[in-house]
Structures are given as C-alpha cells and as structure tokens.
Design a protein around this motif. Structure first.
Motif, mmCIF file in Angstrom:
data_model
loop_
_atom_site.group_PDB
_atom_site.id
_atom_site.type_symbol
_atom_site.label_atom_id
_atom_site.label_comp_id
_atom_site.label_asym_id
_atom_site.label_seq_id
_atom_site.Cartn_x
_atom_site.Cartn_y
_atom_site.Cartn_z
ATOM 1 N N GLU A 1 -6.929 9.089 84.053
ATOM 2 C CA GLU A 1 -6.056 10.057 84.729
ATOM 3 C C GLU A 1 -5.593 9.531 86.093
ATOM 4 O OE1 GLU A 1 -4.668 12.753 83.335
ATOM 5 O OE2 GLU A 1 -5.711 12.057 81.530
ATOM 6 N N ARG B 1 -13.720 10.850 93.404
ATOM 7 C CA ARG B 1 -13.263 9.654 92.682
ATOM 8 C C ARG B 1 -11.871 9.238 93.156
ATOM 9 N NH1 ARG B 1 -15.614 12.695 88.470
ATOM 10 N NH2 ARG B 1 -17.478 11.682 87.649
ATOM 11 N N GLU B 2 -10.985 10.206 93.291
ATOM 12 C CA GLU B 2 -9.634 9.905 93.747
ATOM 13 C C GLU B 2 -9.648 9.295 95.143
ATOM 14 O OE1 GLU B 2 -5.573 12.340 94.824
ATOM 15 O OE2 GLU B 2 -6.751 13.019 93.103
ATOM 16 N N ASN C 1 -12.454 8.950 81.362
ATOM 17 C CA ASN C 1 -11.376 9.937 81.377
ATOM 18 C C ASN C 1 -10.802 10.112 82.785
ATOM 19 O OD1 ASN C 1 -9.777 12.093 80.113
ATOM 20 N ND2 ASN C 1 -10.949 13.407 81.482
ATOM 21 N N GLU C 2 -11.676 10.238 83.761
ATOM 22 C CA GLU C 2 -11.214 10.396 85.145
ATOM 23 C C GLU C 2 -10.433 9.165 85.603
ATOM 24 O OE1 GLU C 2 -11.635 13.042 87.341
ATOM 25 O OE2 GLU C 2 -12.499 14.227 85.725
ATOM 26 N N ARG D 1 -14.135 14.964 91.072
ATOM 27 C CA ARG D 1 -12.787 14.475 90.763
ATOM 28 C C ARG D 1 -12.082 14.021 92.043
ATOM 29 N NH1 ARG D 1 -9.306 17.612 86.651
ATOM 30 N NH2 ARG D 1 -10.411 16.142 85.343
#
Length: 138
Positions: free
Chosen positions: A106, A7-8, A102-103, A4
């Motif tokens: 968000e 990815r950010e 989904n990620e 997560r």
C-alpha cells in the motif's frame, strides 16, 4: 500513533535519510521529528533505527531477491519501503508477514509509480518464502 502511520513515517524517514548522510542517524531522527512535529513513537523508532542499522544487510538481501538487480537501479521510494518492510519482517516479529507485506504494498502504491506495488509485493513474497520458519512462528 498507530502502526500504519508509524510505518508510513518510517518509510519517509528512511527515504529522506538517504539524502542526508552527513548527519548522524540520531541527530537526523530527532531533527526530522521536530521539523514534522511527529510525536515520539516506540514502533517508529524501532523501524527507523533497525532499517538504518541493517541497511547493508537488507540491501544485499533485496539484491538477491530482485534476481541480482543492482540495488542502485531500484527506485529510492521502493527501496525505502523494502528496507522498512524487510526489517519489520525479520527483526521486529510482532506482526505476521502478511500484515507487513500488505502495508508495504500500500505504501509503495501511495508513494511510487504504478508498478511499485507489484515489485514490492514480489520481493517481499520471496523474502517470506526465504524465511518460512519466521513466518510460521508468529
């Protein structure tokens, strides 16, 4: 670093990279990691470099999926999120499309405006339908 966070960070780096075309990709990446004190991460490295290397191809796909919207009209944040997510979906097949989508949604909500999440979801949903054989092979 978990996926997560990777990815950010990849989205942030791809976004920022657009403002520094004068730097070689490798130089930009190394300097950005050092400036932010981000530890080297294999997944982050793969996402960032794949998104940079496949940008032209990915942008063409985004343009098609966005009902012929000119990619230049898409917000820079949403574009960075889409570039990273599509590259993950198409070229780094370790996760399901659902996880990547989904990620990305968000991240679009976190960094974009109130419509960014829905826009990103729509484009990535269309990408998943466009390439269903890849989605079912995971």
């Amino acid at each position: 670093m978990n996926r997560r966070k990777a990815r950010e960070q990849a989205v942030c780096l791809v976004y920022e990279r657009a403002f520094h075309p004068e730097l070689a990709t490798e130089q930009f990446y190394e300097e950005a990691l050092a400036d932010r004190e981000i530890p080297e991460d294999t997944f982050l490295h793969e996402l960032f470099f794949t998104a940079c290397e496949r940008q032209e191809e990915t942008d063409a796909l985004i343009g098609e999926l966005a009902n012929a919207w000119d990619v230049r009209r898409i917000s820079k944040v949403s574009l960075a999120v889409l570039r990273v997510a599509i590259c993950e979906m198409r070229y780094l097949p370790e996760q399901s499309y659902a996880v990547a989508i989904n990620e990305a949604v968000e991240l679009a909500k976190k960094f974009g405006d109130e419509k960014s999440g829905a826009f990103v979801n729509g484009i990535l949903g269309a990408a998943a339908r466009r390439f269903p054989e890849e989605a079912t092979e995971r």
